[in-house]
Every structure is written in C-alpha cells, then in structure tokens.
Design a protein around this motif. Structure first.
Motif, PDB file in Angstrom:
ATOM      1  N   ASN A  51       0.856  -1.180   0.000  1.00 51.54           N
ATOM      2  CA  ASN A  51       0.000   0.000   0.000  1.00 51.54           C
ATOM      3  C   ASN A  51       0.892   1.230   0.000  1.00 51.54           C
ATOM      4  OD1 ASN A  51      -2.065   1.824   0.102  1.00 51.54           O
ATOM      5  ND2 ASN A  51      -2.546   1.465   2.253  1.00 51.54           N
ATOM      6  N   VAL A  52       1.002   1.852  -1.172  1.00 47.59           N
ATOM      7  CA  VAL A  52       1.760   3.095  -1.310  1.00 47.59           C
ATOM      8  C   VAL A  52       0.788   4.250  -1.168  1.00 47.59           C
ATOM      9  CG1 VAL A  52       3.184   4.511  -2.839  1.00 47.59           C
ATOM     10  CG2 VAL A  52       3.451   2.022  -2.851  1.00 47.59           C
ATOM     11  N   ASP A  53       1.097   5.157  -0.268  1.00 46.72           N
ATOM     12  CA  ASP A  53       0.304   6.373  -0.083  1.00 46.72           C
ATOM     13  C   ASP A  53       1.147   7.526  -0.626  1.00 46.72           C
ATOM     14  OD1 ASP A  53      -0.922   8.718   0.848  1.00 46.72           O
ATOM     15  OD2 ASP A  53      -1.592   7.748   2.702  1.00 46.72           O
ATOM     16  N   LYS A  54       0.871   7.922  -1.876  1.00 42.27           N
ATOM     17  CA  LYS A  54       1.677   8.972  -2.512  1.00 42.27           C
ATOM     18  C   LYS A  54       1.592  10.284  -1.752  1.00 42.27           C
ATOM     19  CE  LYS A  54       2.291   9.508  -7.019  1.00 42.27           C
ATOM     20  NZ  LYS A  54       2.021   9.599  -8.469  1.00 42.27           N
ATOM     21  N   ALA A  55       0.408  10.637  -1.281  1.00 39.80           N
ATOM     22  CA  ALA A  55       0.229  11.912  -0.579  1.00 39.80           C
ATOM     23  C   ALA A  55       1.073  11.964   0.692  1.00 39.80           C
ATOM     24  CB  ALA A  55      -1.243  12.136  -0.256  1.00 39.80           C
ATOM     25  N   ALA A  56       1.112  10.859   1.431  1.00 37.05           N
ATOM     26  CA  ALA A  56       1.897  10.803   2.669  1.00 37.05           C
ATOM     27  C   ALA A  56       3.357  10.463   2.403  1.00 37.05           C
ATOM     28  CB  ALA A  56       1.296   9.769   3.618  1.00 37.05           C
ATOM     29  N   GLY A  57       3.653   9.936   1.193  1.00 36.26           N
ATOM     30  CA  GLY A  57       5.022   9.548   0.868  1.00 36.26           C
ATOM     31  C   GLY A  57       5.470   8.328   1.648  1.00 36.26           C
ATOM     32  N   THR A  58       4.554   7.342   1.798  1.00 37.87           N
ATOM     33  CA  THR A  58       4.884   6.155   2.591  1.00 37.87           C
ATOM     34  C   THR A  58       4.506   4.864   1.864  1.00 37.87           C
ATOM     35  OG1 THR A  58       2.727   6.191   3.705  1.00 37.87           O
ATOM     36  CG2 THR A  58       4.554   7.338   4.810  1.00 37.87           C
ATOM     37  N   LEU A  59       5.123   3.779   2.322  1.00 36.72           N
ATOM     38  CA  LEU A  59       4.769   2.426   1.906  1.00 36.72           C
ATOM     39  C   LEU A  59       4.447   1.626   3.162  1.00 36.72           C
ATOM     40  CD1 LEU A  59       4.747  -0.100  -0.071  1.00 36.72           C
ATOM     41  CD2 LEU A  59       7.110  -0.427   0.646  1.00 36.72           C
ATOM     42  N   HIS A  60       3.372   0.847   3.080  1.00 33.56           N
ATOM     43  CA  HIS A  60       3.040  -0.116   4.126  1.00 33.56           C
ATOM     44  C   HIS A  60       3.029  -1.481   3.457  1.00 33.56           C
ATOM     45  CE1 HIS A  60       1.205  -1.124   8.060  1.00 33.56           C
ATOM     46  NE2 HIS A  60       0.869  -2.204   7.382  1.00 33.56           N
ATOM     47  N   ARG A  61       3.795  -2.438   4.010  1.00 32.46           N
ATOM     48  CA  ARG A  61       3.918  -3.769   3.411  1.00 32.46           C
ATOM     49  C   ARG A  61       3.627  -4.822   4.467  1.00 32.46           C
ATOM     50  NH1 ARG A  61       9.030  -6.880   2.922  1.00 32.46           N
ATOM     51  NH2 ARG A  61       8.587  -8.661   1.605  1.00 32.46           N
ATOM     52  N   SER A  62       2.803  -5.810   4.067  1.00 32.96           N
ATOM     53  CA  SER A  62       2.519  -6.953   4.922  1.00 32.96           C
ATOM     54  C   SER A  62       2.818  -8.217   4.137  1.00 32.96           C
ATOM     55  CB  SER A  62       1.047  -6.968   5.351  1.00 32.96           C
ATOM     56  OG  SER A  62       0.711  -5.792   6.038  1.00 32.96           O
ATOM     57  N   GLY A  74       4.908  -1.432   8.931  1.00 35.35           N
ATOM     58  CA  GLY A  74       4.572  -0.105   9.419  1.00 35.35           C
ATOM     59  C   GLY A  74       4.695   0.870   8.257  1.00 35.35           C
ATOM     60  N   GLU A  75       4.570   2.144   8.532  1.00 30.68           N
ATOM     61  CA  GLU A  75       4.657   3.157   7.471  1.00 30.68           C
ATOM     62  C   GLU A  75       6.124   3.524   7.264  1.00 30.68           C
ATOM     63  OE1 GLU A  75       1.783   3.795   5.899  1.00 30.68           O
ATOM     64  OE2 GLU A  75       0.912   2.447   7.379  1.00 30.68           O
ATOM     65  N   ILE A  76       6.649   3.216   6.084  1.00 31.83           N
ATOM     66  CA  ILE A  76       8.038   3.509   5.755  1.00 31.83           C
ATOM     67  C   ILE A  76       8.056   4.705   4.815  1.00 31.83           C
ATOM     68  CG2 ILE A  76      10.151   2.651   4.687  1.00 31.83           C
ATOM     69  CD1 ILE A  76       9.165  -0.182   5.389  1.00 31.83           C
TER      70      ILE A  76
END
Length: 144
Positions: A51-62, A74-76
């Motif tokens: 899950n890439v959140d472009k607006a927040a500039g983060t990746l969450h991976r499970s 977590g949010e990287i």
C-alpha cells in the motif's frame, strides 16, 4: 496506484544462488525454499500486500504465509534512507524510491551485502527483481 493490493507468488527463478551470494542466514534460505515449493501448489502460500500512499510519501507492506500475517512493515517513508532491516532480517541502511505508479525500488546495504530490489507491475503481474553481490533473482506474483 498499480502497486497497491495483494499479490500471490507463483514463480521464482535463481533464488538459491542469489541468497547465497548476499550471504543470507541459513534459516532464512530454508524458509524461502519451503515457501517457494508451497507456492507451486497453493496460490495463497505466500502473499505480499503493498500500500503506497503517494500523498503521505509512505509504503506499508505486509507478508502472509499460509494466510497468517508474518511481517508488518509499518509506514516507511519513501525517498529517505533509514536504519532498518534487510529482507532477510539483518541490520541495513534501507531506502525506498517510488519511480512511478507501477515501479518501486528498494536499496539495502549492510555488512557484507548491497542489494537493489525492483517491484514493477505490468497488467496483473508484479515482477520483483533482486540484484546483489553479483547475483540476481526474479519472483513473479499475480494480483489476488
């Protein structure tokens, strides 16, 4: 965002040579071997959720093995080098770079290894290409 979603492993090429070259721990290599074999008969044996959140500039991976969540990132933050862990759990400097809506590149550097992993989506296939210490490995996933 083409990268977002759940992805089921269906093919792995040259994994043993790659993980030998980057000096992965033996227990990690054995776990990967078992997951690779299981994924040939059970499409849900190994699933990655991105899950890439472009607006927040983060990746969450499970990561799920046989339906059980075994890894949660977590949010990287994207584009920033952090003190983290390599894919096989060793301490490393890690930097994730979002190159496009369909391509993410992870750089890892630690004691005795330096790797680049590219996650790239084309249609309903995610191709993960790993290179490091003179070896490479390619894994392919289908969107779940």
């Amino acid at each position: 965002m083409a990268l977002n979603g759940k992805w089921s492993l269906f093919d792995v090429q040259n994994a043993a040579a790659y993980f030998d070259a980057i000096k992965s721990p033996e227990e990690y290599k054995e776990k990967l071997r078992k997951v690779g074999e299981a994924s040939k008969v059970d499409r849900n044996a190994y699933v990655e959720e991105l899950n890439v959140d472009k607006a927040a500039g983060t990746l969450h991976r499970s990561v799920y093995i046989n339906g059980e969540k075994v890894k949660e990132s977590g949010e990287i933050k994207l584009g920033i080098e952090i003190d983290g862990k390599s894919a096989d759990g060793r301490p490393a400097k890690v930097k994730l770079v979002l190159e496009s809506d369909s391509k993410l590149v992870r750089h890892e550097t630690g004691s005795g290894f330096s790797t680049v992993t590219t996650f790239e989506v084309s249609g309903d296939t995610l191709t993960v290409s790993n290179t490091g210490n003179g070896a490479s490995c390619v894994s392919k996933y289908k969107r779940v």
